[in-house]
Design a protein around this motif. Structure first.
Motif, PDB file in Angstrom:
ATOM      1  N   ASN A 139       0.821  -1.306   0.054  1.00  0.00           N
ATOM      2  CA  ASN A 139       0.026   0.053  -0.068  1.00  0.00           C
ATOM      3  C   ASN A 139       0.904   1.172   0.129  1.00  0.00           C
ATOM      4  O   ASN A 139       1.235   1.567   1.022  1.00  0.00           O
ATOM      5  N   PRO A 140       1.235   1.768  -1.059  1.00  0.00           N
ATOM      6  CA  PRO A 140       2.142   3.084  -1.394  1.00  0.00           C
ATOM      7  C   PRO A 140       1.540   4.255  -0.728  1.00  0.00           C
ATOM      8  O   PRO A 140       2.248   5.298  -0.941  1.00  0.00           O
ATOM      9  N   LEU A 141       0.225   4.545  -0.584  1.00  0.00           N
ATOM     10  CA  LEU A 141      -0.477   5.317  -0.438  1.00  0.00           C
ATOM     11  C   LEU A 141      -0.181   6.115   1.077  1.00  0.00           C
ATOM     12  O   LEU A 141       0.070   7.051   1.433  1.00  0.00           O
ATOM     13  N   GLN A 142      -0.630   4.849   2.091  1.00  0.00           N
ATOM     14  CA  GLN A 142      -0.476   5.168   3.392  1.00  0.00           C
ATOM     15  C   GLN A 142      -1.149   6.655   4.019  1.00  0.00           C
ATOM     16  O   GLN A 142      -0.296   7.594   4.279  1.00  0.00           O
ATOM     17  N   THR A 143      -2.502   6.592   3.607  1.00  0.00           N
ATOM     18  CA  THR A 143      -3.061   8.080   4.138  1.00  0.00           C
ATOM     19  C   THR A 143      -3.067   8.025   5.641  1.00  0.00           C
ATOM     20  O   THR A 143      -2.823   6.929   6.308  1.00  0.00           O
TER      21      THR A 143
ATOM     22  N   ALA B  73       9.114  -2.406   3.186  1.00  0.00           N
ATOM     23  CA  ALA B  73       9.978  -1.576   2.132  1.00  0.00           C
ATOM     24  C   ALA B  73       9.429  -0.028   2.145  1.00  0.00           C
ATOM     25  O   ALA B  73      10.145   0.871   1.500  1.00  0.00           O
ATOM     26  N   PHE B  74       8.078   0.130   2.159  1.00  0.00           N
ATOM     27  CA  PHE B  74       7.489   1.436   1.957  1.00  0.00           C
ATOM     28  C   PHE B  74       6.969   2.345   3.259  1.00  0.00           C
ATOM     29  O   PHE B  74       6.446   3.260   2.781  1.00  0.00           O
ATOM     30  N   LYS B  75       7.107   1.557   4.301  1.00  0.00           N
ATOM     31  CA  LYS B  75       6.827   2.295   5.310  1.00  0.00           C
ATOM     32  C   LYS B  75       7.311   3.670   5.494  1.00  0.00           C
ATOM     33  O   LYS B  75       8.494   3.914   5.501  1.00  0.00           O
ATOM     34  N   GLY B  76       6.594   4.774   5.775  1.00  0.00           N
ATOM     35  CA  GLY B  76       7.215   6.018   5.728  1.00  0.00           C
ATOM     36  C   GLY B  76       7.588   6.610   4.727  1.00  0.00           C
ATOM     37  O   GLY B  76       7.817   7.843   4.638  1.00  0.00           O
ATOM     38  N   ARG B  77       7.123   5.884   3.435  1.00  0.00           N
ATOM     39  CA  ARG B  77       7.727   6.385   2.281  1.00  0.00           C
ATOM     40  C   ARG B  77       6.830   6.541   1.230  1.00  0.00           C
ATOM     41  O   ARG B  77       6.773   5.761   0.160  1.00  0.00           O
ATOM     42  N   SER B  78       5.858   7.169   1.457  1.00  0.00           N
ATOM     43  CA  SER B  78       4.590   7.185   0.593  1.00  0.00           C
ATOM     44  C   SER B  78       4.981   7.929  -0.885  1.00  0.00           C
ATOM     45  O   SER B  78       6.257   8.378  -0.670  1.00  0.00           O
ATOM     46  N   LEU B  79       4.114   7.893  -1.832  1.00  0.00           N
ATOM     47  CA  LEU B  79       4.513   8.193  -3.220  1.00  0.00           C
ATOM     48  C   LEU B  79       4.852   9.992  -3.077  1.00  0.00           C
ATOM     49  O   LEU B  79       5.433  10.249  -4.184  1.00  0.00           O
ATOM     50  N   CYS B  80       4.425  10.693  -2.033  1.00  0.00           N
ATOM     51  CA  CYS B  80       4.964  11.943  -2.148  1.00  0.00           C
ATOM     52  C   CYS B  80       5.710  12.367  -0.807  1.00  0.00           C
ATOM     53  O   CYS B  80       5.602  13.578  -0.467  1.00  0.00           O
TER      54      CYS B  80
ATOM     55  N   LEU C 286       7.880   5.889  -4.630  1.00  0.00           N
ATOM     56  CA  LEU C 286       7.577   5.720  -6.110  1.00  0.00           C
ATOM     57  C   LEU C 286       7.880   6.554  -6.918  1.00  0.00           C
ATOM     58  O   LEU C 286       8.140   7.778  -6.236  1.00  0.00           O
ATOM     59  N   ARG C 287       8.131   6.222  -7.831  1.00  0.00           N
ATOM     60  CA  ARG C 287       8.526   7.255  -8.972  1.00  0.00           C
ATOM     61  C   ARG C 287       7.467   8.154  -9.612  1.00  0.00           C
ATOM     62  O   ARG C 287       6.629   7.822  -9.773  1.00  0.00           O
ATOM     63  N   THR C 288       7.724   9.614  -9.623  1.00  0.00           N
ATOM     64  CA  THR C 288       6.829  10.458 -10.453  1.00  0.00           C
ATOM     65  C   THR C 288       6.946  10.376 -11.779  1.00  0.00           C
ATOM     66  O   THR C 288       7.998   9.726 -12.283  1.00  0.00           O
ATOM     67  N   GLY C 289       5.997  10.914 -12.656  1.00  0.00           N
ATOM     68  CA  GLY C 289       6.158  10.830 -13.905  1.00  0.00           C
ATOM     69  C   GLY C 289       7.617  11.462 -14.343  1.00  0.00           C
ATOM     70  O   GLY C 289       8.213  11.266 -15.189  1.00  0.00           O
ATOM     71  N   ASN C 290       7.977  12.786 -13.683  1.00  0.00           N
ATOM     72  CA  ASN C 290       9.230  13.533 -13.799  1.00  0.00           C
ATOM     73  C   ASN C 290      10.358  12.598 -13.500  1.00  0.00           C
ATOM     74  O   ASN C 290      11.282  12.265 -14.288  1.00  0.00           O
ATOM     75  N   ASP C 291      10.355  11.796 -12.439  1.00  0.00           N
ATOM     76  CA  ASP C 291      11.410  11.011 -12.159  1.00  0.00           C
ATOM     77  C   ASP C 291      11.452   9.747 -13.094  1.00  0.00           C
ATOM     78  O   ASP C 291      12.747   9.641 -13.605  1.00  0.00           O
ATOM     79  N   THR C 292      10.705   9.419 -13.587  1.00  0.00           N
ATOM     80  CA  THR C 292      10.702   8.403 -14.917  1.00  0.00           C
ATOM     81  C   THR C 292      11.158   8.916 -16.111  1.00  0.00           C
ATOM     82  O   THR C 292      11.859   8.227 -16.666  1.00  0.00           O
ATOM     83  N   PHE C 293      10.842   9.876 -16.431  1.00  0.00           N
ATOM     84  CA  PHE C 293      11.367  10.478 -17.676  1.00  0.00           C
ATOM     85  C   PHE C 293      12.762  10.768 -17.574  1.00  0.00           C
ATOM     86  O   PHE C 293      13.496  10.230 -18.561  1.00  0.00           O
ATOM     87  N   MET C 294      13.251  11.222 -16.740  1.00  0.00           N
ATOM     88  CA  MET C 294      14.562  11.470 -16.504  1.00  0.00           C
ATOM     89  C   MET C 294      15.406  10.376 -16.294  1.00  0.00           C
ATOM     90  O   MET C 294      16.500  10.279 -16.608  1.00  0.00           O
TER      91      MET C 294
ATOM     92  N   VAL D  44       4.689   5.734 -10.946  1.00  0.00           N
ATOM     93  CA  VAL D  44       4.138   5.383  -9.796  1.00  0.00           C
ATOM     94  C   VAL D  44       4.602   3.590  -9.748  1.00  0.00           C
ATOM     95  O   VAL D  44       3.902   2.761  -9.448  1.00  0.00           O
ATOM     96  N   HIS D  45       6.030   3.579  -9.766  1.00  0.00           N
ATOM     97  CA  HIS D  45       6.624   2.123  -9.557  1.00  0.00           C
ATOM     98  C   HIS D  45       7.788   2.327  -8.541  1.00  0.00           C
ATOM     99  O   HIS D  45       8.223   3.531  -8.304  1.00  0.00           O
ATOM    100  N   PRO D  46       8.018   1.080  -7.738  1.00  0.00           N
ATOM    101  CA  PRO D  46       9.067   1.516  -6.780  1.00  0.00           C
ATOM    102  C   PRO D  46      10.525   1.694  -7.351  1.00  0.00           C
ATOM    103  O   PRO D  46      10.868   1.411  -8.304  1.00  0.00           O
TER     104      PRO D  46
END
Length: 654
Positions: free
Chosen positions: A465-469, A548-555, A605-613, A633-635
């Protein structure tokens, strides 16, 4: 019996008193061809350290030099197969060393009391080629010193890896794209970078490159790093590792049948519109000839030449397997989520001799089968357009035109959501409820019957669960500015749609807390629960990726960035700065050259900018190839390393 032999080998490797002998396998990871590339990796990855620790010593530039290129491995991207003769070579070179010998003395080496080679300086490393899985007495006699003896037993361990983008390492190319020093001042929404001049208007100097570009498969995936760590940390073991994971794969479109539309279709002739789909295609609903089996639907899209199952059979079969030598039809063909096909007749290649034994299978499957990426897009892609100024006008004519204009924009948005294959959380959860148990059961049966892998030797990943609301307050702005590249993709896709094109540059990719909560509650958490139940039912070993994703949400950002406002360029989201922006994480990076794909950052997770670069590729004319967007949006590699470190190795018992 094989397990007992392995355990016996562990017991037999006992040093004797006197002159001491130490030894290690020269290439303990034979998927890397030769020895030099493995030696480089072994020198960089300190024994006893974790994958995360290893990655912490590296950056994008170092990894570009360190990781072997495809020709330096046993993988053949033209055929989609491994060099199995080299993979299962039974003889290996070990490097023996003698200590406690007289200074300057020469040594004579013996295997099972027979002299091996000529006398050589005791201080030198001594290469000896031996058979695997055999107890051998290795001794050394220094001239003028005490004889030393030890037992040598070269252990082996075979790991097969299957799966989708979460297994392939999507968004983490072995050699990420290299950016230039060109300033980013013009890279706002609507700049047209995807249709700009060569090498994306001078912002790049080198392509991204993968272990297997067609499938976006990387040696930085959790599967690869787990196997590599095992090889490096055990100098007496040969770890045979073969990954067939491919971004976008499903169980029936990827594992059982050759995958349609893999990430890159421009690299290899193994991707084409084949007259016959390996593994058999799904069938027409009604038979053309009464009483006979319905015909296979003809392929219309580029498709891989091999299913993951048949590619694995080819590797494990000592001879050439018989094409379409067997078939099964466990369940009637079914469809859901639009045109997603499940079940039906599957054909597989048949080996006429006994397969090579497999010690462990690593995999992640099911996400694409139930629309995981489409559900993520449900949250990221807006559902409604902003109303025009005229919509609420007191002038009936202006109000009518405003509503007409808004309806038109909403229509284009709905078409875009369809084009992007958006899936609602409830629809995804329903698909998981209906099918995940069946496809896992079919997988378990096939691994057991077709590849000879006992169920307890299968390790299956639980999706995170990468969202972690609740999301951070600034999450919407971070994702909006961090996905300018995706907005540019919308601009490029709407080039021939003038009615939408003018508005496309205002498109926003972000997730609200409300949508994130819906996605968590209605899809991600139910999916994880179903996975856990079915993994247990099939007697597989669970790999929970969530830690592996604890405390590391997509933003998320690093503590220094969030608390102190000290944000490295690797932690930032934006290419350009908004006027009056005070969030330090939204300060613009100077150029793509400053971006480090494997630098330290807070988000998982990678943003669109991350992935492009990170994974931009270009054709011969320098134009951008669209497969870069698959990595959004991938690890990141750190997440993969943490997953690799969380997996307990299979241990024999005595």
């Amino acid at each position: 019996m094989r397990a007992l032999l392995l355990c016996a080998g562990v017991m037999a490797t006992l040093p004797a008193w006197g002159t001491e002998i130490t030894w290690s396998v020269e290439n303990g990871f034979p998927v890397i061809r030769g020895t030099e590339a493995f030696k480089k990796l072994k020198a960089a990855w300190a024994p006893g350290t974790s994958a995360e620790q290893f990655l912490g010593t590296q950056d994008a530039n170092l990894l570009r030099q360190l990781l072997p290129k495809t020709p330096e491995t046993l993988w053949n991207p033209a055929t989609g197969l491994y060099d199995k003769a080299a993979m299962f070579n039974r003889r290996h070179t070990i490097i023996a060393k003698a200590s406690g010998t007289p200074p300057g003395a020469d040594c004579v080496w013996f295997t099972d009391k027979k002299q091996y080679g000529k006398a050589s300086p005791c201080a030198d490393d001594f290469p000896i080629t031996l058979n695997e899985s055999v107890n051998i007495e290795l001794s050394v006699k220094p001239i003028g010193g005490d004889e030393g003896t030890t037992n040598v037993f070269i252990r082996t361990y075979t790991i097969l890896a299957f799966g989708d983008s979460f297994s392939s390492g999507e968004s983490n190319p072995d050699r990420p794209a290299v950016g230039s020093d060109t300033a980013l001042l013009k890279l706002v929404k609507g700049s047209g970078i995807l249709r700009a001049g060569g090498y994306a208007d001078g912002h790049f100097t080198q392509n991204a490159d993968w272990w297997d570009t067609t499938c976006h498969r990387s040696l930085l995936s959790w599967q690869s790093m787990y196997a590599l760590k095992m090889a490096i940390n055990d100098p007496h073991r040969v770890v045979r590792f073969a990954s067939f994971s491919c971004s976008g794969a499903e169980v029936y479109d990827g594992f059982f049948r050759a995958q349609i539309n893999p990430p890159a279709t421009d690299i290899s002739d193994r991707v084409r519109v084949w007259p016959y789909r390996d593994g058999s295609n799904y069938r027409e609903l009604i038979s053309r000839i009464p009483g006979e089996e319905p015909e296979q639907v003809k392929l219309k899209d580029p498709t891989l030449n091999k299913s993951q199952l048949n590619a694995a059979i080819h590797l494990l079969c000592p001879d050439t397997p018989k094409p379409r030598g067997g078939h099964f039809n466990i369940r009637a063909q079914d469809t859901e989520l639009g045109n997603r096909h499940y079940y039906g007749k599957v054909e597989f290649d048949k080996c006429q001799t006994r397969l090579q034994p497999v010690d462990e299978v690593l995999m992640s499957f099911g996400g694409n089968d139930v629309g995981f990426s489409g559900v993520v897009k449900y949250s990221l892609v807006p559902k409604e357009v902003y109303s025009s100024d005229w919509s609420d006008s007191s002038n009936w004519a202006k109000a009518a035109y405003g509503r007409y204009y808004d309806n038109g924009k909403q229509g284009w948005l709905n078409l875009l959501r369809t084009h992007l294959k958006v899936v609602s959380p409830k629809a995804g959860a329903n698909a998981a409820t209906h099918h995940l148990g069946n496809i896992y059961s079919d997988l378990a049966l096939s691994l057991e019957k077709n590849l000879g892998v006992p169920r307890e030797r299968v390790k299956a990943m639980l999706y995170p669960n990468p969202l972690q609301t609740p999301l951070p307050k600034t999450c919407d702005n971070r994702l909006d500015m961090g996905n300018v590249a995706l907005t540019e993709q919308v601009v490029a896709d709407s080039f021939y749609a003038p009615g939408f094109r003018d508005r496309a540059k205002f498109f926003k990719f972000y997730i609200t807390n409300a949508d994130a909560k819906i996605t968590e509650d209605q899809f991600i958490l139910p999916l994880r629960a179903i996975q856990e139940t079915e993994i247990k039912a099939n007697r597989w070993v669970k790999i929970d990726s969530q830690p592996a994703f604890k405390g590391r949400s997509l933003c998320a950002v690093s503590l220094e960035c969030e608390a102190d406002g000290v944000c490295s360029e690797n932690d930032r989201f934006a290419w350009t700065k908004k006027n009056g922006e005070k969030d330090a994480s939204l300060m613009a990076i100077d150029s793509f050259a400053k971006w480090n794909a494997y630098g330290i950052r807070g988000r998982s997770l990678r943003t669109g900018n991350d992935t492009f670069m990170s994974q931009a590729r270009f054709d011969k004319k320098g134009n951008i190839i669209e497969d870069w967007a698959n990595g959004s949006v991938h690890p990141d590699a750190k997440s993969h390393a943490l997953i690799a470190d969380s997996i307990p190795p299979w241990m024999c018992t005595i």
